[in-house]
Design an enzyme around this catalytic site. Structure first.
Site, PDB file in Angstrom:
ATOM      1  N   THR A 106      21.820   4.711  39.969  1.00 26.39           N
ATOM      2  CA  THR A 106      21.840   4.925  41.853  1.00 26.39           C
ATOM      3  C   THR A 106      22.299   6.133  42.178  1.00 26.39           C
ATOM      4  OG1 THR A 106      23.942   3.984  41.657  1.00 26.39           O
ATOM      5  CG2 THR A 106      23.087   2.188  41.114  1.00 26.39           C
ATOM      6  N   TRP A 107      21.693   7.165  41.696  1.00 27.74           N
ATOM      7  CA  TRP A 107      22.062   8.362  42.626  1.00 27.74           C
ATOM      8  C   TRP A 107      20.865   8.191  43.827  1.00 27.74           C
ATOM      9  CZ3 TRP A 107      20.851  13.845  40.063  1.00 27.74           C
ATOM     10  CH2 TRP A 107      21.193  14.625  41.324  1.00 27.74           C
ATOM     11  N   ASP A 163      25.425   1.916  36.858  1.00 24.90           N
ATOM     12  CA  ASP A 163      26.280   3.744  36.818  1.00 24.90           C
ATOM     13  C   ASP A 163      25.571   3.982  38.181  1.00 24.90           C
ATOM     14  OD1 ASP A 163      27.057   6.010  35.370  1.00 24.90           O
ATOM     15  OD2 ASP A 163      25.297   6.420  36.755  1.00 24.90           O
ATOM     16  N   TYR A 189      27.638  10.024  44.820  1.00 23.60           N
ATOM     17  CA  TYR A 189      27.166   9.376  44.988  1.00 23.60           C
ATOM     18  C   TYR A 189      26.762   9.079  46.727  1.00 23.60           C
ATOM     19  CZ  TYR A 189      24.608   9.818  40.201  1.00 23.60           C
ATOM     20  OH  TYR A 189      25.515   9.794  39.128  1.00 23.60           O
ATOM     21  N   GLN A 217      27.715  11.110  29.109  1.00 22.84           N
ATOM     22  CA  GLN A 217      26.477  10.395  29.369  1.00 22.84           C
ATOM     23  C   GLN A 217      26.103  11.840  29.338  1.00 22.84           C
ATOM     24  OE1 GLN A 217      25.238   9.499  33.827  1.00 22.84           O
ATOM     25  NE2 GLN A 217      25.927   7.661  33.035  1.00 22.84           N
ATOM     26  N   TYR A 270      21.124   9.815  31.021  1.00 24.30           N
ATOM     27  CA  TYR A 270      20.311   9.876  32.635  1.00 24.30           C
ATOM     28  C   TYR A 270      19.364  10.325  32.356  1.00 24.30           C
ATOM     29  CZ  TYR A 270      22.644  14.941  33.465  1.00 24.30           C
ATOM     30  OH  TYR A 270      23.081  15.933  33.577  1.00 24.30           O
ATOM     31  N   LEU A 315      13.589   9.206  32.229  1.00 23.77           N
ATOM     32  CA  LEU A 315      12.503   8.845  32.934  1.00 23.77           C
ATOM     33  C   LEU A 315      12.511  10.850  33.816  1.00 23.77           C
ATOM     34  CD1 LEU A 315      12.292   6.148  35.069  1.00 23.77           C
ATOM     35  CD2 LEU A 315      11.216   6.432  32.701  1.00 23.77           C
TER      36      LEU A 315
HETATM   37  P1  NDP Z   1      15.170   9.050  36.194  1.00 24.60           P
HETATM   38  O1  NDP Z   1      14.727   9.508  35.455  1.00 24.60           O
HETATM   39  O2  NDP Z   1      15.674   7.825  36.613  1.00 24.60           O
HETATM   40  O3  NDP Z   1      14.091   8.843  37.348  1.00 24.60           O
HETATM   41  C1  NDP Z   1      14.220   7.709  38.250  1.00 24.60           C
HETATM   42  C2  NDP Z   1      12.630   8.386  39.459  1.00 24.60           C
HETATM   43  O4  NDP Z   1      12.001   7.861  38.377  1.00 24.60           O
HETATM   44  C3  NDP Z   1      13.056   7.323  41.391  1.00 24.60           C
HETATM   45  O5  NDP Z   1      12.233   8.206  41.688  1.00 24.60           O
HETATM   46  C4  NDP Z   1      12.435   6.345  40.105  1.00 24.60           C
HETATM   47  O6  NDP Z   1      11.117   6.084  41.109  1.00 24.60           O
HETATM   48  C5  NDP Z   1      11.442   6.460  39.608  1.00 24.60           C
HETATM   49  N1  NDP Z   1      11.061   5.246  38.293  1.00 24.60           N
HETATM   50  C6  NDP Z   1      11.934   4.572  37.710  1.00 24.60           C
HETATM   51  N2  NDP Z   1      10.850   3.592  36.760  1.00 24.60           N
HETATM   52  C7  NDP Z   1       9.877   3.951  37.146  1.00 24.60           C
HETATM   53  C8  NDP Z   1       8.822   3.612  36.312  1.00 24.60           C
HETATM   54  N3  NDP Z   1       8.700   2.673  35.479  1.00 24.60           N
HETATM   55  N4  NDP Z   1       7.415   4.356  36.044  1.00 24.60           N
HETATM   56  C9  NDP Z   1       7.631   5.307  37.343  1.00 24.60           C
HETATM   57  N5  NDP Z   1       8.491   5.829  37.992  1.00 24.60           N
HETATM   58  C10 NDP Z   1       9.872   5.384  37.592  1.00 24.60           C
HETATM   59  O7  NDP Z   1      16.625   9.719  36.894  1.00 24.60           O
HETATM   60  P2  NDP Z   1      17.995   9.829  37.251  1.00 24.60           P
HETATM   61  O8  NDP Z   1      17.792  11.262  38.059  1.00 24.60           O
HETATM   62  O9  NDP Z   1      18.334   9.029  38.499  1.00 24.60           O
HETATM   63  O10 NDP Z   1      18.597   9.043  36.413  1.00 24.60           O
HETATM   64  C11 NDP Z   1      19.084   7.673  36.455  1.00 24.60           C
HETATM   65  C12 NDP Z   1      20.755   7.986  36.740  1.00 24.60           C
HETATM   66  O11 NDP Z   1      21.211   8.782  36.198  1.00 24.60           O
HETATM   67  C13 NDP Z   1      21.368   7.819  37.878  1.00 24.60           C
HETATM   68  O12 NDP Z   1      20.569   7.666  39.602  1.00 24.60           O
HETATM   69  C14 NDP Z   1      22.689   8.187  38.111  1.00 24.60           C
HETATM   70  O13 NDP Z   1      22.863   6.709  38.376  1.00 24.60           O
HETATM   71  C15 NDP Z   1      22.415   8.874  36.529  1.00 24.60           C
HETATM   72  N6  NDP Z   1      22.935  10.518  36.884  1.00 24.60           N
HETATM   73  C16 NDP Z   1      23.503  10.718  36.257  1.00 24.60           C
HETATM   74  C17 NDP Z   1      23.912  12.197  35.768  1.00 24.60           C
HETATM   75  C18 NDP Z   1      25.610  12.970  35.649  1.00 24.60           C
HETATM   76  O14 NDP Z   1      25.521  14.176  35.958  1.00 24.60           O
HETATM   77  N7  NDP Z   1      25.463  12.020  35.132  1.00 24.60           N
HETATM   78  C19 NDP Z   1      23.109  13.186  36.824  1.00 24.60           C
HETATM   79  C20 NDP Z   1      21.911  12.459  36.772  1.00 24.60           C
HETATM   80  C21 NDP Z   1      21.505  11.235  37.264  1.00 24.60           C
HETATM   81  P3  NDP Z   1      11.410   4.508  42.218  1.00 24.60           P
HETATM   82  O15 NDP Z   1      13.340   4.650  42.369  1.00 24.60           O
HETATM   83  O16 NDP Z   1      10.892   4.632  43.959  1.00 24.60           O
HETATM   84  O17 NDP Z   1      11.520   3.148  41.901  1.00 24.60           O
END
Ligand code: NDP
Length: 286
Positions: A23-24, A52, A57, A167, A195, A198
């Protein structure tokens, strides 16, 4: 529910789905709020019941949005939030947790993580986590962005063995943890929460999406390249991935990734395209 049979078992025996939802950057724009709430709810309906979030965030706005999305279905979800390192001392952690609970409109978290390692001694954070656990405010605790040496130190600190997950960043294009951290965690019976599964970072994502091998395998499975990448992160029962998605199509595709299983040959071809590390690589961090 596409994820029924795909679970990861925590050390305490609890089974959680191998795919959750990140949910970032969600909750920050009021105009997007309704679609974000709907997105999380659709994801829950499809079985991605682990959510998460973090106090960081949107400085609480993500937790507020999650609170709205899980209203009336708190018991259906496995709720994870994270504490800022500078709030992870004994004097601050209770208040930080209380604030998260209020925003999430719940009385407990299923898992509370130290977001990354800061200056507060690990022993003090562990004491704070254990206190919250005894009070029932959190059911378990874990850490985030800990490399193997940090995990060793944690494990050798009193009550450190109660850590439930670590994580960390993990995806097909950034697989440094395959060398030592993942084996360490397997040996200590502690799952990884992946995390950015993708590859949030644009250049790396483009590399995944344009890889001929990934695309060939995607075609054979009649799915998209990024679904192959996501399915790869959860190829063992040791990893829970938390993709973040707001667009309906993305949510559907992500849930579908849990139904993709690879043959040994496919895994070897993916290793060819994105080689397994042959030496220690410092933990990748966003
Ligand atoms: P992700 O790898 O989950 O990528 C998210 C992006 O991918 C968004 O732009 C989303 O678009 C797009 N997306 C999602 N599904 C698809 C798909 N099937 N095809 C194409 N594009 C897609 O990156 P995050 O960095 O957000 O990592 C996920 C989560 O991990 C975070 O939201 C957070 O909760 C956690 N996190 C934790 C960290 C830590 O330090 N502990 C650091 C970074 C992240 P759209 O939203 O437009 O659908």
């Amino acid at each position: 529910n596409r994820l029924e049979n795909r679970t990861v078992t925590l050390a305490d025996g609890t089974a959680v789905p191998c795919l959750g939802q990140g949910t970032w950057y969600m909750g920050e724009n009021i105009k997007a709020r309704d679609s974000e709430v709907r997105a999380l709810q659709s994801g829950i309906d499809l079985g991605m019941k682990l959510i998460d979030t973090a106090e960081m965030y949107g400085e609480g706005d993500s937790e507020l949005m999650v609170g709205e999305a899980i209203k009336g279905r708190r018991n259906d979800v496995f709720l994870v939030s994270k504490v800022y390192p500078h709030h992870a001392g004994l004097d601050m952690i209770s208040k930080a947790c209380e604030n998260s609970l209020k925003r999430l409109k719940t009385d407990h978290l299923d898992l509370y993580l130290l977001h990354w390692r800061g200056r507060i001694p690990l022993a003090e954070t562990i004491d704070g986590m254990e206190k919250l656990r005894k009070e029932g405010k959190i059911l378990r605790w874990g850490v985030s962005n800990f490399d193997t040496d940090d995990m060793e130190e944690l494990w050798n600190t009193e009550n450190g063995k109660n850590c439930t997950v670590n994580q960390v960043l993990y995806n097909l294009g950034s697989r440094g943890i395959d060398f030592d951290l993942l084996p360490w965690q397997k040996a200590h019976n502690m799952p990884i929460m992946a995390y950015s599964p993708l590859a949030h970072r644009d250049s790396l994502r483009t590399q995944l999406q344009s890889s001929p091998i990934v695309n060939e395998i995607a075609e054979d499975h009649r799915v998209k390249a990024l679904q192959i990448a996501l399915a790869w992160t959860i190829r063992t029962d040791q990893v829970i991935a938390i993709p973040k998605a707001v667009q309906e199509q993305h949510i559907f595709e992500n849930a579908q990734a849990a139904t993709i299983h690879f043959t040994q040959d496919e895994l070897e071809r993916l290793d060819e395209a994105f080689p397994r590390p042959q030496k220690k690589i410092p933990l990748d961090i966003i």
